[in-house]
Design a protein around this motif. Structure first.
Motif, short mmCIF file in Angstrom:
data_model
loop_
_atom_site.label_atom_id
_atom_site.label_comp_id
_atom_site.label_asym_id
_atom_site.label_seq_id
_atom_site.Cartn_x
_atom_site.Cartn_y
_atom_site.Cartn_z
N PRO A 63 1.22 -1.27 0.22
CA PRO A 63 0.48 0.04 0.15
C PRO A 63 0.67 1.08 -0.06
O PRO A 63 0.04 1.92 -0.29
N ARG A 64 2.04 0.63 0.20
CA ARG A 64 2.92 2.09 0.42
C ARG A 64 3.33 2.66 -0.58
O ARG A 64 4.41 3.53 -0.96
N LEU A 65 3.55 1.30 -1.98
CA LEU A 65 4.22 1.86 -3.06
C LEU A 65 3.54 3.42 -3.80
O LEU A 65 2.10 3.67 -3.68
N GLY A 66 4.80 3.47 -4.66
CA GLY A 66 4.61 5.11 -5.11
C GLY A 66 4.95 6.48 -4.61
O GLY A 66 4.99 6.93 -5.03
N THR A 67 5.32 5.94 -3.40
CA THR A 67 6.22 7.11 -2.69
C THR A 67 7.65 6.49 -2.87
O THR A 67 7.52 5.39 -2.53
#
Length: 301
Positions: free
Chosen positions: A261-265
């Motif tokens: 869920p933290r991917l993209g940062t």
């Protein structure tokens, strides 16, 4: 020394099978489901997957050569010329016949994957059935081939175990290889992990389920009792493998539940890379223990 050579031989084979199988599954299952926009393009993803697969395929003929040397050493008659022993091993034993078709397949897989690397779609079509057939080689030359009552089922389960390991460990390696290559070629570009990891997670879950089922079946088939897990070298080595697999499973679950869920940062992508690198390190240990396990007798105390 013999044990180290045996582990090296099996390790090279399983690494080659895992990476090529993982790349093949990535090509046909993961990449077509990736929606990454224009950068990187689908062509770039396919080309770099083929690059990794073609490099990994070189391990397969090497492994076959090492397997032949190891088998010849065990088969060797010190009072006969080694050439005579080699001809007898290849022409008069089931092992030799399996080894010859597997060696031919390993060479053909290299040719096909280098064709894929050159952009020829036919290379993937040719390599795919060859690589999946090579997944049966460990079973045909290992414990599964020695089963009397459930031999066919044991061989199928063993091949599925190899394919599932490739889908999981090899697929993971492909994902992080593509991310590293993209960041190296385009330093200012965003990571490809947000596009690849969610799709790969579905493949990983299916692979883990297959590994659990086929591994349980193999343990039931080869071990005479639960106590053999603790009283035999084979059982204790199997427990070591299961412990390492459990660690990788825990890491994979952590990655999926917490880090995905933290991917993209920037922070989330970096955390996933670090976790993935450690997961791959433990996966390599699993491959080495597996290489030792296939050379042990289940009844060896």
């Amino acid at each position: 020394m013999a044990g180290a050579f045996s582990a090296l031989t099996g390790g090279v084979l399983f690494a080659g099978l895992a990476l090529t199988t993982g790349a093949t599954l990535a090509r046909w299952v993961i990449l077509p489901r990736v929606h990454s926009g224009e950068d990187p393009s689908p062509e770039w993803l396919r080309l770099n997957t083929a690059r990794l697969a073609s490099a990994a395929a070189l391990l397969l003929p090497l492994a076959m050569g090492l397997y032949f040397i190891r088998q010849l050493q065990e088969f060797r008659d010190p009072f006969a010329p080694w050439t005579e022993d080699a001809r007898l091993l290849l022409g008069a034993t089931a092992w030799g016949r399996v080894w010859m078709w597997a060696t031919a397949g390993s060479v053909l897989s290299v040719i096909a994957l280098f064709a894929a690397r050159a952009g020829k779609q036919a290379g993937w079509w040719a390599a795919t059935p060859i690589l999946f057939a090579l997944g049966a080689f460990p079973g045909l030359t290992g414990h599964a081939a020695g089963e009397e009552n459930l031999r066919a089922l044991a061989l199928v389960a063993d091949a599925m175990h190899v394919w599932a390991a490739g889908g999981w460990m090899g697929g993971l390696a492909v994902v992080f290889y593509l991310d590293r290559t993209w960041r190296r070629e385009s330093p200012d570009a965003t990571s490809v992990l947000p596009a690849l990891v969610p799709v790969f997670s579905l493949v990983a879950m299916a692979s883990v389920g297959t590994l659990a089922l086929t591994g349980t079946f193999a343990a039931w088939l080869h071990l005479p009792s639960i106590g053999s897990l603790f009283s035999t070298n084979y059982g204790r080595t199997l427990l070591l493998k299961l412990g390492l697999v459990g660690i990788v499973l825990a890491l994979g679950g952590l990655n999926y539940k917490v880090l995905t869920p933290r991917l993209g940062t920037r922070q989330g992508n970096e955390q996933m890379r670090n976790a993935g690198a450690f997961e791959l390190l433990v996966a390599q240990a699993v491959l080495l223990v597996t290489a030792l396990l296939v050379r042990m007798s289940p009844m060896d105390h």
